[in-house]
Design an enzyme around this catalytic site. Structure first.
Site, PDB file in Angstrom:
ATOM      1  N   ASN A   9      -2.001 -14.872   7.135  1.00 24.92           N
ATOM      2  CA  ASN A   9      -1.557 -13.858   8.094  1.00 24.92           C
ATOM      3  C   ASN A   9      -2.594 -13.854   9.213  1.00 24.92           C
ATOM      4  OD1 ASN A   9      -0.701 -11.645   9.551  1.00 24.92           O
ATOM      5  ND2 ASN A   9      -0.707 -10.224   7.826  1.00 24.92           N
ATOM      6  N   LYS A  16      -6.201 -13.373   7.350  1.00 23.37           N
ATOM      7  CA  LYS A  16      -6.086 -13.018   5.936  1.00 23.37           C
ATOM      8  C   LYS A  16      -5.442 -14.180   5.186  1.00 23.37           C
ATOM      9  CE  LYS A  16      -5.213  -8.204   7.233  1.00 23.37           C
ATOM     10  NZ  LYS A  16      -4.213  -7.100   7.185  1.00 23.37           N
ATOM     11  N   ARG A  94       2.953 -15.708   7.588  1.00 26.30           N
ATOM     12  CA  ARG A  94       3.687 -14.528   8.016  1.00 26.30           C
ATOM     13  C   ARG A  94       3.856 -14.610   9.533  1.00 26.30           C
ATOM     14  NH1 ARG A  94       1.747  -8.600   9.653  1.00 26.30           N
ATOM     15  NH2 ARG A  94       3.800  -7.652   9.860  1.00 26.30           N
ATOM     16  N   HIS A 182       8.717  -5.343   8.714  1.00 20.44           N
ATOM     17  CA  HIS A 182       8.312  -5.165   7.308  1.00 20.44           C
ATOM     18  C   HIS A 182       9.305  -5.824   6.347  1.00 20.44           C
ATOM     19  CE1 HIS A 182       5.749  -1.413   8.447  1.00 20.44           C
ATOM     20  NE2 HIS A 182       4.992  -2.486   8.355  1.00 20.44           N
ATOM     21  N   GLY A 211       0.935   0.527   9.251  1.00 16.08           N
ATOM     22  CA  GLY A 211       2.256   0.452   9.863  1.00 16.08           C
ATOM     23  C   GLY A 211       3.227   1.045   8.857  1.00 16.08           C
ATOM     24  N   ARG A 240       0.102   3.945  15.878  1.00 22.88           N
ATOM     25  CA  ARG A 240       1.304   3.670  16.672  1.00 22.88           C
ATOM     26  C   ARG A 240       2.176   4.911  16.753  1.00 22.88           C
ATOM     27  NH1 ARG A 240       3.306  -1.828  13.879  1.00 22.88           N
ATOM     28  NH2 ARG A 240       1.507  -1.628  12.487  1.00 22.88           N
ATOM     29  N   ASP A 282      -6.258   7.414   9.582  1.00 30.09           N
ATOM     30  CA  ASP A 282      -6.320   7.124   8.152  1.00 30.09           C
ATOM     31  C   ASP A 282      -5.812   8.338   7.370  1.00 30.09           C
ATOM     32  OD1 ASP A 282      -7.162   6.740   5.445  1.00 30.09           O
ATOM     33  OD2 ASP A 282      -8.732   5.368   6.129  1.00 30.09           O
ATOM     34  N   ARG A 284      -6.006   9.049   4.325  1.00 31.96           N
ATOM     35  CA  ARG A 284      -6.985   9.562   3.364  1.00 31.96           C
ATOM     36  C   ARG A 284      -7.932  10.553   4.030  1.00 31.96           C
ATOM     37  NH1 ARG A 284      -8.709   3.601   1.651  1.00 31.96           N
ATOM     38  NH2 ARG A 284      -8.563   3.541   3.936  1.00 31.96           N
ATOM     39  N   GLY A 327       0.265   0.938   1.106  1.00 37.66           N
ATOM     40  CA  GLY A 327      -0.972   1.669   0.837  1.00 37.66           C
ATOM     41  C   GLY A 327      -0.823   3.160   0.667  1.00 37.66           C
ATOM     42  N   GLY A 329       2.138   4.867   0.463  1.00 38.01           N
ATOM     43  CA  GLY A 329       3.214   5.122  -0.495  1.00 38.01           C
ATOM     44  C   GLY A 329       2.790   4.951  -1.935  1.00 38.01           C
ATOM     45  N   GLU A 330       1.914   3.989  -2.188  1.00 37.69           N
ATOM     46  CA  GLU A 330       1.483   3.709  -3.552  1.00 37.69           C
ATOM     47  C   GLU A 330       0.348   4.620  -4.010  1.00 37.69           C
ATOM     48  OE1 GLU A 330       0.527  -0.475  -3.845  1.00 37.69           O
ATOM     49  OE2 GLU A 330       2.307  -1.015  -2.678  1.00 37.69           O
ATOM     50  N   GLU A 378       3.668  -8.847  -0.396  1.00 39.21           N
ATOM     51  CA  GLU A 378       4.175  -9.718   0.661  1.00 39.21           C
ATOM     52  C   GLU A 378       3.650 -11.146   0.517  1.00 39.21           C
ATOM     53  OE1 GLU A 378       4.407  -7.044   4.562  1.00 39.21           O
ATOM     54  OE2 GLU A 378       2.712  -6.521   3.261  1.00 39.21           O
TER      55      GLU A 378
END
Length: 390
Positions: A9, A16, A94, A182, A211, A240, A282, A284, A327, A329-330, A378
């Site tokens: 990616n 990555k 990707r 996505h 995202g 965004r 973020d 968190r 991230g 969601g989990e 992914e």
């Protein structure tokens, strides 16, 4: 000799990667995952093993800029030196946008990269760098097959009415349409849902990370998604904006408060949760803050998801399952609880204990809609598509 597939990616200043061993029968097992960051200022390489434990690191030194032509051969050389008896046999990339020409993963050959490069003006924050990475790999390893996997491909099953904007034909011919993104993540999740909820036909998946987007699926196929022409619309994200009325953007341009470049930078880098809170993009950080602006930003995020969930349940004619992934969601227990509370009218009943433990099922047995936490992957999805095409 063991065979390996590497997934890349490529970003503007980062690269990555993940490496997978090709097992007997075509199964794939992760070997390692890593990245090179700050390529234009202070490039550094880190890699973790399949268990997520640090394995190795390398620094080029501050001020020693490198590009993808340097980074890609470095990664391949490291892999083949540190994975005894392993030979890289293919690379998967990707690429965010496949355009009208590619509705599925494709071998990179002929004029494929030229076509993908021609789409860069549609999604300039990712597309040119994804293509540049594939070009650099082809130059360094001309004998190795490459495959491009697209974030837009999964959404080409949306009905034409969902893909078409109400603009003149010549504008549509120029490429203005509802692309959706996505898709690699949604492709993976669509294959996982039957393992958890085999009877679920009408499903909403929320890919919530830096995202963020949502996708309505019918029988595992995309029928609607929140990201539109580019990856800046739909839900508010880390930095965004999500949906902003075009009239507001025209106003900012007329006032000469922005030009097209600074307007794009504002919408992509200074908006979303960061713009709403003035604190951070973020989730968190915001969830740990008592600042009213942080609370308001999270409420805005949940409100946008609630609105789209209601619309998508209508598009689907009902709802059988809801899936959280990526991230946020989990990992965000309170965010999942907040959205599930808003969806009680659909029959959602949250199991608070299961939600705290992370699922996979976080709804009660008698919930009218089953709710799940399913990690996305992914990189594995790209590796599987790559293996199928080489």
């Amino acid at each position: 000799m063991n065979r390996a597939i590497v997934v890349f990616n490529a970003g503007s200043t980062s690269l990555k990667f993940a490496a997978y061993a090709v097992e007997a029968g075509g199964a794939l097992s992760m070997l390692c995952v890593g990245r090179i960051d700050s390529m234009q200022g202070d490039p550094h390489f880190v890699v973790k093993n399949a268990a997520g434990k640090p394995w190795d690191a390398h620094e080029w030194g501050e001020g020693h800029a490198i590009d993808h032509r340097t980074a890609l051969p470095f990664i391949i050389a490291w892999l083949e030196a540190n994975l005894a008896g392993t030979k890289v046999v293919a690379a998967g990339h990707r690429v965010v946008l496949g355009g009208t020409r590619f509705e599925a993963p494709v071998r990179i050959e002929g004029d494929v990269l030229d076509y993908l490069d021609s789409l860069a003006a549609m999604e300039p924050s990712h597309q040119p760098f994804n293509v540049h990475g594939a070009r650099a790999f082809a130059e360094a390893f001309p004998g190795l097959p490459q495959v491009a996997c697209f974030d837009t491909s999964f959404h080409r099953t949306m009905p034409e009415v969902a893909q078409t904007y109400a603009v003149p034909q010549d504008v549509r011919d120029a490429g203005v349409r509802h692309w959706g993104y996505h898709g690699i993540s949604y492709d993976y999740i669509s294959r996982q849902v039957p393992k958890f909820a085999p009877a679920a036909r009408r499903v909403i998946v929320a890919h919530l990370g830096g995202g963020a987007s949502m996708c309505a699926m019918l029988d595992g196929k995309s029928v609607e998604t929140t990201m539109g022409f580019a990856g800046v619309s739909g839900l508010p994200m880390a930095t965004r904006s999500g949906d902003v009325p075009p009239g507001a953007l025209f106003y900012l341009l007329r006032r000469k408060l922005f030009d097209d470049a600074t307007l794009e930078k504002m919408l992509y880098e200074r908006s979303g949760l960061l713009g709403l809170s003035g604190i951070s993009g973020d989730m968190r950080v915001l969830q740990e803050s008592a600042d009213p602006r942080a609370v308001a930003a999270i409420e805005s995020f949940v409100y946008a998801m609630t609105k789209y969930a209601g619309a998508y349940a209508t598009v689907l004619g009902g709802l059988d399952a809801f899936v959280f992934t990526a991230g946020i969601g989990e990992n965000s227990v309170p965010l999942r609880a907040a959205l599930c509370g808003k969806l009680a009218w659909l029959g959602v009943k949250l199991d608070a204990q299961a939600n705290t433990s992370g699922g996979p099922r976080i709804s009660t047995p008698d919930s009218g809609v089953s709710v799940w936490v399913i990690p996305t992957n992914e990189e594995l999805m790209i590796a599987q598509h790559t293996l199928a095409l080489i």
